[in-house]
Design a protein around this motif. Structure first.
Motif, mmCIF file in Angstrom:
data_model
loop_
_atom_site.group_PDB
_atom_site.id
_atom_site.type_symbol
_atom_site.label_atom_id
_atom_site.label_comp_id
_atom_site.label_asym_id
_atom_site.label_seq_id
_atom_site.Cartn_x
_atom_site.Cartn_y
_atom_site.Cartn_z
ATOM 1 N N THR A 73 119.737 -13.942 29.131
ATOM 2 C CA THR A 73 120.456 -13.158 28.134
ATOM 3 C C THR A 73 120.616 -11.743 28.684
ATOM 4 O OG1 THR A 73 120.508 -12.553 25.781
ATOM 5 C CG2 THR A 73 118.357 -12.451 26.887
ATOM 6 N N PHE A 126 114.512 -9.052 23.481
ATOM 7 C CA PHE A 126 114.032 -10.112 24.368
ATOM 8 C C PHE A 126 112.805 -10.820 23.793
ATOM 9 C CE2 PHE A 126 115.742 -7.554 28.221
ATOM 10 C CZ PHE A 126 117.036 -7.987 27.957
ATOM 11 N N THR A 129 113.958 -13.789 21.699
ATOM 12 C CA THR A 129 114.604 -14.773 22.571
ATOM 13 C C THR A 129 113.567 -15.576 23.332
ATOM 14 O OG1 THR A 129 116.534 -13.329 22.820
ATOM 15 C CG2 THR A 129 116.242 -15.053 24.481
#
Length: 134
Positions: A73, A126, A129
């Motif tokens: 990502t 993050f 994720t």
């Protein structure tokens, strides 16, 4: 006037126990004391993967091959004076023992525990994720 874009790469190193490596920024550096994923700035003559391989060797003393870096990502965050664009790669294989080479503190953390670590604003997304992925 548009802000300049700063390209920085980061890596979620994942060990055999599915823990992720994070590093605490040492005293004297911008955002000292905050935890982050290893990585750094992409130089003008580098590809993002090349910069990440270089940074992991400099910061942690490990060798990573490009084929072991999987893009996951990215973060896009406006700081004062610049805009940060930061791709996050996942790496599960490397050569060498991870060691702190730049005075940083290291921690292997389970993804569901990342929320307990203060990180720079760009790194914050993050956490969820990686928690959801791992």
């Amino acid at each position: 006037m548009p802000k300049r874009i700063c390209l920085v790469v980061a890596c979620a190193l994942v060990d055999e126990d599915n823990r992720v490596l994070i590093a605490r920024r040492p005293k004297g550096r911008h955002m000292a004391g905050l935890w982050e994923f290893p990585g750094g700035k992409v130089e003008a003559d580098e590809l993002p993967e090349e910069a990440l391989i270089r940074e992991l060797e400099e910061e942690l003393g490990i060798d990573v091959t490009r084929s072991c870096l999987a893009p996951l990502t990215f973060a896009s965050h406006a700081y004062d004076g610049f805009h940060l664009l930061m791709p996050l790669y996942v790496c599960r294989q490397w050569s060498g023992e991870v060691e702190a080479r730049e005075g940083q503190e290291l921690a292997w953390v389970r993804p569901n525990r990342l929320s307990g670590y203060d990180m720079p604003p760009a790194d914050e997304p993050f956490k969820a994720t990686l928690r959801d992925l791992l």
